[in-house]
Each structure stands twice: as C-alpha cells, then as structure tokens.
Scaffold this motif. Sequence first.
Motif, short mmCIF file in Angstrom:
data_model
loop_
_atom_site.label_atom_id
_atom_site.label_comp_id
_atom_site.label_asym_id
_atom_site.label_seq_id
_atom_site.Cartn_x
_atom_site.Cartn_y
_atom_site.Cartn_z
N ALA A 27 0.84 -1.20 0.00
CA ALA A 27 0.00 0.00 0.00
C ALA A 27 0.87 1.25 0.00
O ALA A 27 1.94 1.28 0.64
CB ALA A 27 -0.92 0.00 1.22
N PRO A 28 0.46 2.31 -0.71
CA PRO A 28 1.28 3.55 -0.79
C PRO A 28 1.56 4.17 0.58
O PRO A 28 2.61 4.77 0.77
CB PRO A 28 0.41 4.47 -1.65
CG PRO A 28 -0.45 3.56 -2.46
CD PRO A 28 -0.73 2.38 -1.58
N TRP A 29 0.61 4.04 1.52
CA TRP A 29 0.82 4.65 2.84
C TRP A 29 1.91 3.96 3.66
O TRP A 29 2.31 4.45 4.72
CB TRP A 29 -0.48 4.67 3.63
CG TRP A 29 -1.25 3.37 3.65
CD1 TRP A 29 -2.33 3.05 2.90
CD2 TRP A 29 -0.99 2.21 4.47
NE1 TRP A 29 -2.78 1.78 3.19
CE2 TRP A 29 -1.96 1.24 4.16
CE3 TRP A 29 -0.02 1.91 5.43
CZ2 TRP A 29 -1.99 -0.02 4.75
CZ3 TRP A 29 -0.05 0.66 6.03
CH2 TRP A 29 -1.03 -0.28 5.69
N SER A 30 2.40 2.82 3.20
CA SER A 30 3.42 2.09 3.96
C SER A 30 4.84 2.62 3.72
O SER A 30 5.76 2.27 4.46
CB SER A 30 3.37 0.60 3.63
OG SER A 30 3.80 0.38 2.29
N THR A 31 5.01 3.44 2.68
CA THR A 31 6.34 3.94 2.37
C THR A 31 6.48 5.42 2.72
O THR A 31 5.49 6.16 2.79
CB THR A 31 6.66 3.77 0.87
OG1 THR A 31 5.72 4.50 0.10
CG2 THR A 31 6.62 2.30 0.47
N GLY A 34 5.28 7.78 -0.09
CA GLY A 34 3.88 7.70 -0.48
C GLY A 34 3.62 6.97 -1.78
O GLY A 34 2.51 7.03 -2.32
N ARG A 35 4.61 6.23 -2.28
CA ARG A 35 4.43 5.44 -3.49
C ARG A 35 4.53 3.96 -3.17
O ARG A 35 5.27 3.56 -2.25
CB ARG A 35 5.47 5.82 -4.55
CG ARG A 35 5.33 7.25 -5.08
CD ARG A 35 6.34 7.53 -6.17
NE ARG A 35 7.71 7.50 -5.65
CZ ARG A 35 8.80 7.72 -6.41
NH1 ARG A 35 8.66 7.98 -7.69
NH2 ARG A 35 10.00 7.70 -5.86
N SER A 36 3.82 3.14 -3.91
CA SER A 36 3.85 1.69 -3.67
C SER A 36 5.26 1.17 -3.90
O SER A 36 5.90 1.50 -4.90
CB SER A 36 2.88 0.97 -4.60
OG SER A 36 1.55 1.35 -4.33
N TRP A 64 10.42 2.93 4.84
CA TRP A 64 9.05 2.70 5.28
C TRP A 64 8.55 3.86 6.14
O TRP A 64 9.30 4.43 6.93
CB TRP A 64 8.95 1.39 6.06
CG TRP A 64 9.44 0.21 5.28
CD1 TRP A 64 10.60 -0.48 5.49
CD2 TRP A 64 8.79 -0.43 4.17
NE1 TRP A 64 10.72 -1.50 4.58
CE2 TRP A 64 9.63 -1.50 3.75
CE3 TRP A 64 7.60 -0.21 3.49
CZ2 TRP A 64 9.30 -2.33 2.69
CZ3 TRP A 64 7.27 -1.04 2.41
CH2 TRP A 64 8.11 -2.08 2.03
N SER A 65 7.29 4.18 6.00
CA SER A 65 6.65 5.23 6.81
C SER A 65 6.39 4.68 8.21
O SER A 65 6.53 3.47 8.46
CB SER A 65 5.33 5.64 6.17
OG SER A 65 4.40 4.55 6.22
N ALA A 67 3.59 4.09 9.49
CA ALA A 67 2.56 3.06 9.34
C ALA A 67 3.17 1.76 8.83
O ALA A 67 2.80 0.66 9.28
CB ALA A 67 1.47 3.55 8.37
N GLY A 68 4.09 1.87 7.89
CA GLY A 68 4.77 0.68 7.38
C GLY A 68 5.59 0.00 8.46
O GLY A 68 5.64 -1.25 8.53
#
Length: 440
Positions: A27-31, A34-36, A64-65, A67-68
């Motif tokens: 998912a984009p929010w995991s990085t 913001g990109r997959s 990773w963000s 969230a990731g």
Amino acid sequence: MAQSSPPRTALLIFAAVIMVFTALLLAPWSTADGRSPAFHDALFTATSAVSVTGLTSVNTAEHWSPAGQIVILAGIQIGGLGILTLASLVALSVTHHLGLRTRLVAEQGMPTGSLGEVGSLIRTVVICSLVVEAALAVVLVPRLIQLEQDVLAGIWHGLFYSVSAFNNAGFVIHPDGLDGVGHDPVVLWTIMIGVFLGSLGFPVLLVLWRCRWHVKRWGLHAKLTMEVTVLLMVLGAVGYALLEWNHTETIGQMTAGEKLQNSLFASVMMRSGGFSVVENAIEHSETMLLTSAMMFVGGGSASTAGGIKVTTLAVIFLAFLAEARGHGESTAHGRTIPAQAVRVAVSVVAMGASFILVSTMALMIISDEDLERPLFESISAFATCGLTSGLSSELPPSGLYVLSALMFAGRVGIMTFAAALTLRQSRIRYRYPEGRPIIG
C-alpha cells in the motif's frame, strides 16, 4: 488425510500470513515517499518480519513510513508468537477447548512432546512474550528518551526494540542501525537479555516458570538447551574477542571493558538475534566463518530463534560420543535418547545444509560474487538470524526471491519436516537381513 496433515496446515498458515503482510506493505501509505514499493521489496520485508529474521533489502527507517514500520512490528509479533499459537487461541475462545487436530497443528510450532501440554504452553507463549517485552520496554523507553532527547521517538524506538529483541528479529529503525545507541551499556544489555530469553524456547521458559532454578526438576530438553546455549555463548564471545581484539575497524580501538561487552553482545546475536553494532562485512573472514557456524546452530526448539537448534547439535554430539565409546545407545542426564531422535536430528542437519548449498550456489550465480558473502547471507536467512554481509541490499529481485524462500523454509520447513518425521511412525512387522555398507 495427507492433504490436511498438521505439518501442511502449518506451512499454509505461515504462507498465507506472509502474503497478507506483503499486501499491506504494498500500500502507498506504507512507504515514506507515499508510493507503492516494488513487489520484491514488500515480499522480502514481509517474509523477514513474519519469519523474525531481520534481513532487509531497503533501509527500514528511511524507506518505510511510520505506518509501514507498525506493519513490520505486527509481523514480528505475530511471527514470534507463532501464527499457529494464535490460531489455537481462536479455536480455544470459540470452542472453549482444544481438539486433537488443533493440538496437533499447534504442536508444529511448539513441540512439547505431550499434547496435553499445548494448552499450558500457549498461555506461556502469550504471557511470557507480553511480560518480557513489557519489562524490556520499561528499561529501554526511558533510556532512549534520555539518549535521543525526544519523548515520542524514545517511546516508539523502545517499544519497537523490545518486541524485536525478544522475538530475535533484529530489525532496527535507526537509519544507521544501532551504531548510534548500541555502545550504551543499558541498551546493549537490555537487548542481549531479551534476545537470550527469546532464544531459549517456550518449552524451556515453561519449565523455568514452573520449577524456577531447581535444576533437578528440569527435564532433559531444558537441561540440554541451557547447557549448550551457555556453552556456545561463552565460546562465541571468546572466539570473537580473540579474532577481533586488535582489529581497528571493529573493536580494536575500544577499551578492554567495551571489547568484552561487545564480544558478548556479538556472541548472543550470532545465534539468531540479528542485531549488530559492528558491520559484519568489515570483520575478519575467520570471524564471519565463526558467525556462520553459530548462526547455523541457532537457538532452542520452539523459540523465536532459528537454525537447526541447540538440542539437535546436542543429540548429534551425544550420538558421536556414544559411538566413540562403543556404547549402543546415546544417554544424557540419566536418560536414554531414542534412535529415532538421532535420525531426525541427522535429517534436520542434512536438510538445512542442502537448502544452504542450493541457495549459496544460486546467489553466487545471480550476484557474481565469491563464496563468502553468498554463504553468509544464505546461512543468516536459513537460520532466521538477520546478520548481513550487505549482500541483501545489493541483490536483484531474483536474489531476494531466493532468500525469501530460504527464510520461509528456515522458519517452517525444518519444523514441519521434523514434525512430519515424528508423526509418521508405522510399525513394520518384518525385518530385512542386515547389510553393512563401508562408512568413512
């Protein structure tokens, strides 16, 4: 019946959970950007987290963000507790009892030797994990807040390293690894204790909880695990210190106390912890060989550690000792070790060595590297250790797929293979005449 065998069920559950975490990391929010991410990076990271290995193809802190990183932490926790333990808990909450099949499935992740012990061991898994992780966090959080001068960062890093340490995962969320805080004695010893406890195995923790330090009441498995674990820890520390004592790029410029402390830390991490203060790639080749041997052995059975397990090494050594003395059976602490246990131990070692051989050859072809780094990386992946020569971050997607398969095999393949050998007992009512091939 074969299609629904407990070992196969165990393998499928682990595979399904890895794919779920791969999907979450895609998912984009995991990085951070913001990109997959690339599929191979997501799969590799998810496999490494669920198998509590710690190898990474990208920098965990930078790629990773938050969230990731939470997804990775959840993967570590679920992998450490054991997907099968969680499945058994769900069954227990629904039916209020563990059926025979559920117990057999749970046995794949926690071979207690007695189906009646599974319920107690499941409770021990959850309670011990939460209690030990909370105790580690109580020490790490305030210390990291003090070191980093940031309350939120200290809390997050303390919680993450508490879970990562006890589950022998080796994931770090500092951009430069533990180098920035790893020389702090409080951080170092707390992580060491967490890794050591996690590597003992839940059956041993159950015995320690019930019998405390009354060694005479310990079973054979607990005694062998503690003896071999302490022996390897001491030998690893002494070996590391002797090999790296004057190496200026590693510990050569430290004080004598820091050298001893870091040697012990390295020894504990060799057998599955995966944390490192000194980069393995700059160590002497002899040190990397010692580390490879320790990683291959790993920790205790039914633990968060990987490898062939210390009891496997003990059983093979006892069989060798019995043969050298001309004894017909292997014994230890007043107990006879059955011949079937020796056969399973030899099979586990042979299977593990075969996996590593194939993986090393594949990585040598893919990376065009000499033997040292591909072998080190393969053993680390199989043993779910996480120490790295730096090769994982340099490999193309095909190499990451090879290591992902090896991490999966190292976490569940050997376990289910050994369980399958144990469960497949059939009484043969005839016996062939003996034939003695020449050995050696």
